[in-house]
Design a protein around this motif. Structure first.
Motif, PDB file in Angstrom:
ATOM      1  N   SER A   2       0.718  -1.095  -0.111  1.00 46.40           N
ATOM      2  CA  SER A   2       0.364   0.256  -0.108  1.00 46.40           C
ATOM      3  C   SER A   2       1.156   1.282   0.361  1.00 46.40           C
ATOM      4  O   SER A   2       2.129   0.971   0.677  1.00 46.40           O
ATOM      5  CB  SER A   2      -0.989  -0.011   1.202  1.00 46.40           C
ATOM      6  OG  SER A   2      -1.871  -1.207   1.249  1.00 46.40           O
ATOM      7  N   GLN A   3       0.234   1.957  -0.807  1.00 44.53           N
ATOM      8  CA  GLN A   3       0.799   3.835  -0.554  1.00 44.53           C
ATOM      9  C   GLN A   3       0.436   4.360   0.530  1.00 44.53           C
ATOM     10  O   GLN A   3      -1.061   4.561   0.490  1.00 44.53           O
ATOM     11  CB  GLN A   3       0.679   4.328  -1.939  1.00 44.53           C
ATOM     12  CG  GLN A   3       1.339   3.797  -3.061  1.00 44.53           C
ATOM     13  CD  GLN A   3       2.959   3.718  -2.821  1.00 44.53           C
ATOM     14  OE1 GLN A   3       4.037   4.117  -2.298  1.00 44.53           O
ATOM     15  NE2 GLN A   3       3.470   2.494  -2.998  1.00 44.53           N
ATOM     16  N   LEU A   5       0.151   7.861   2.383  1.00 41.00           N
ATOM     17  CA  LEU A   5       0.638   9.430   2.854  1.00 41.00           C
ATOM     18  C   LEU A   5       0.607   9.634   3.630  1.00 41.00           C
ATOM     19  O   LEU A   5      -0.558   9.980   4.503  1.00 41.00           O
ATOM     20  CB  LEU A   5      -0.253  10.186   2.157  1.00 41.00           C
ATOM     21  CG  LEU A   5      -0.764  11.558   1.131  1.00 41.00           C
ATOM     22  CD1 LEU A   5       1.054  12.063   1.342  1.00 41.00           C
ATOM     23  CD2 LEU A   5      -1.758  12.467   0.716  1.00 41.00           C
ATOM     24  N   THR A  32       5.050   7.806   1.979  1.00 41.48           N
ATOM     25  CA  THR A  32       5.386   9.332   1.514  1.00 41.48           C
ATOM     26  C   THR A  32       5.090  10.074   1.958  1.00 41.48           C
ATOM     27  O   THR A  32       4.269  10.747   3.037  1.00 41.48           O
ATOM     28  CB  THR A  32       4.952   9.540   0.204  1.00 41.48           C
ATOM     29  OG1 THR A  32       4.629   8.502  -0.623  1.00 41.48           O
ATOM     30  CG2 THR A  32       5.248  11.129  -1.023  1.00 41.48           C
ATOM     31  N   ASP A  63      -3.687   8.602  -5.681  1.00 39.41           N
ATOM     32  CA  ASP A  63      -2.213   7.732  -5.667  1.00 39.41           C
ATOM     33  C   ASP A  63      -2.287   7.055  -4.706  1.00 39.41           C
ATOM     34  O   ASP A  63      -1.274   6.472  -4.506  1.00 39.41           O
ATOM     35  CB  ASP A  63      -1.379   8.328  -5.963  1.00 39.41           C
ATOM     36  CG  ASP A  63      -1.521   8.860  -7.624  1.00 39.41           C
ATOM     37  OD1 ASP A  63      -2.488   8.629  -8.577  1.00 39.41           O
ATOM     38  OD2 ASP A  63      -1.075  10.472  -8.250  1.00 39.41           O
ATOM     39  N   TYR A  64      -3.118   7.732  -3.497  1.00 39.53           N
ATOM     40  CA  TYR A  64      -2.418   6.318  -2.296  1.00 39.53           C
ATOM     41  C   TYR A  64      -3.556   6.153  -1.666  1.00 39.53           C
ATOM     42  O   TYR A  64      -4.932   6.372  -1.921  1.00 39.53           O
ATOM     43  CB  TYR A  64      -2.378   8.037  -1.730  1.00 39.53           C
ATOM     44  CG  TYR A  64      -1.106   8.468  -1.645  1.00 39.53           C
ATOM     45  CD1 TYR A  64       0.226   7.893  -1.773  1.00 39.53           C
ATOM     46  CD2 TYR A  64      -0.992   9.458  -2.477  1.00 39.53           C
ATOM     47  CE1 TYR A  64       1.188   8.453  -1.512  1.00 39.53           C
ATOM     48  CE2 TYR A  64       0.298  10.449  -3.034  1.00 39.53           C
ATOM     49  CZ  TYR A  64       1.035   9.625  -2.755  1.00 39.53           C
ATOM     50  OH  TYR A  64       2.333  10.735  -3.253  1.00 39.53           O
ATOM     51  N   ASP A  65      -3.383   4.963  -0.639  1.00 34.88           N
ATOM     52  CA  ASP A  65      -4.121   3.493  -0.022  1.00 34.88           C
ATOM     53  C   ASP A  65      -4.643   4.365   1.253  1.00 34.88           C
ATOM     54  O   ASP A  65      -5.481   3.860   1.806  1.00 34.88           O
ATOM     55  CB  ASP A  65      -4.090   2.566   0.358  1.00 34.88           C
ATOM     56  CG  ASP A  65      -3.080   1.898  -1.580  1.00 34.88           C
ATOM     57  OD1 ASP A  65      -4.201   2.040  -2.165  1.00 34.88           O
ATOM     58  OD2 ASP A  65      -2.015   1.857  -1.689  1.00 34.88           O
TER      59      ASP A  65
END
Length: 168
Positions: A2-3, A5, A32, A63-65
């Motif tokens: 997962s991304q 933030l 990130t 763009d993020y999970d």
């Protein structure tokens, strides 16, 4: 993978970022760090320095999970900036996981989306959340669908376990 933030600025409670970020990365996720601009050095309340990866204007919720909001004095500064408030609101409206500890939930108040949500925060933030319509608990970790909140650095073991489980 997962991304995730993470949003914060100077005077963040250092361990409320480092501990969850380490737990998430150990579980195979990428965190990130975002503030006003990329490659900016931030300094925590206890002197830890952090370097942002991206700027707030260069990211998209799509763009993020998940979103991580650590506490300290950082959230109170971020909630004065409509870009961060809009970002948090977009995560809520997309029903994506939001992880926040200590003073982090201060940012939720500005979204207008606290009403009816069950959550916790640092002791002085809990009344504000209550008056914003939240169902406030005094527990180490409170989970309301994809919203995971916690009170203090003492709760980090339970918080980290809950957020990594949410993304598993």
């Amino acid at each position: 993978m997962s991304q995730v933030l993470a949003i914060m600025t100077n005077d963040v409670e250092d361990i409320e970022y480092t501990s969850p970020a380490e737990a998430l990365e150990a579980a195979g996720h990428h965190v990130t760090l975002v503030e006003d601009e990329a490659n900016k050095t931030l300094t925590g309340k206890h002197g830890t320095t952090f370097t942002t990866e991206k700027g707030i204007d260069d990211i998209s919720v799509a763009d993020y999970d998940a979103l991580l909001i650590p506490g300290g004095f950082s959230p109170d500064q971020l909630r004065a900036d409509d870009r961060y408030v809009a970002l948090v609101k977009d995560f809520f409206l997309a029903d994506k996981p939001v992880f926040s500890i200590c003073h982090g939930p201060q940012l939720f108040i500005q979204t207008g989306l606290v009403k009816g949500r069950t959550l916790t925060a640092y002791t002085t933030v809990r009344p504000d959340l209550y008056y914003a319509g939240g169902i406030v608990k005094d527990e180490p970790v409170v989970i309301d669908r994809h919203l995971i909140t916690s009170r203090t650095p003492d709760d980090l073991p339970q918080f980290n376990a809950a957020i990594t489980k949410e993304l598993a």
